[in-house]
Design an enzyme around this catalytic site. Structure first.
Site: not given
Length: 252
Positions: A102, A191
DNA sequence: GGCCAGGAGGCCT
DNA sequence: AGGCCTCATGGC
């Protein structure tokens, strides 16, 4: 010979700076300075850098296999010359990609620099090494990390530093098992685990799936899975990702 | 120019 | 499915 600019700035490493006519980074408590005009003689003469830049890996063969697989990738690889996967320190890689979630590349770089200033060693005036797990824990707690701007990732980083011994297990395990081991650490999902394996453990067949690469797959390979690029998924991903980033920067 | 959503190379609950 | 730190960005 390979594409140094793409290798250093396509999102696998965050500590390199373009300074005057050089590239600089602190690696293993040593300031490395590469001349932009002639970086390769420095690299190939230095055994540490030779390994860091993955000079021993047969990229020509991997690229040839990928180029035969598909024409889009073939033209990208021809255009990019060659992008190497760096052999980075696993702990640094783990902390870097936890920080990346993010987040934007610019902010990731800035946060990791602050972390090095706070916890690392000053190797040269104003230039700090990336901290070891012990150094990190000694010089920063969750509150310190929050004050530096790590936000909700702060407890993840503390937890990862405490779990750094797991990295030795990871090194011995195959791609799937090592991904599971990494995901036992709070704040590491699929990820981030993939990025750690590809960029910190040289696992050339790991293909990190994020919002970018998902879009890329949908756009160019709507009927394929990342396993299509096996056993060089990680290398394929670097070329696909770098190209897509170039498209956006060219849009300016 | 200033304000304010929505997003940024996810992950957790 | 929502919330999370923070900040640069784009739309009004």
């Amino acid at each position: 010979m390979f594409n140094l600019e793409a290798t250093l700035f396509c999102g696998q490493a965050f500590g390199w700076k373009k300074e005057n006519s050089t590239y600089q980074a602190v690696l293993d408590n040593r300031l490395i300075t590469l001349d932009q005009e002639n970086p390769f003689s420095t690299i190939t003469k230095d055994p540490y850098l030779n390994h860091y830049f993955d000079m021993e890996y047969p990229y020509a063969e991997a690229e040839s296999v990928l180029q035969k697989k598909d024409s889009h990738l073939a033209s990208l690889i021809t255009a990019h010359v060659s992008i190497h996967i760096l052999n980075q320190d696993p702990f640094q890689t783990m902390i870097s990609f936890i920080t990346s979630q993010n987040n934007t590349i610019k902010r990731i770089r800035s946060l990791l620099e602050k972390l090095s200033q706070q916890c690392g060693r000053e190797v040269e005036e104003g230039l700090y090494s990336f901290p070891t797990a012990d150094e990190l824990l000694r010089h920063a707690g969750e509150d310190t990390l929050r004050s530096l701007g790590f936000g909700y990732r702060s407890p993840y980083i503390i937890e990862a530093a405490r779990s750094h011994n797991l990295l030795e297990e990871v090194a011995r395990q195959d791609d799937e098992e090592s991904a599971r081991t990494l995901q036992r650490i709070l704040g590491i999902g699929a990820k981030v685990a993939a990025c750690i394996l590809l960029f910190g453990f040289g696992r050339k067949d790991v293909f990190p799936l994020d919002t970018w690469t998902k879009k890329i797959m949908k756009k160019y390979y709507p009927t394929s899975e990342p396993s299509f690029f096996s056993p060089y998924g990680g290398i394929a991903q670097q070329h696909l990702f770098y190209h897509e980033r170039q498209m956006i920067e060219a849009h300016w």
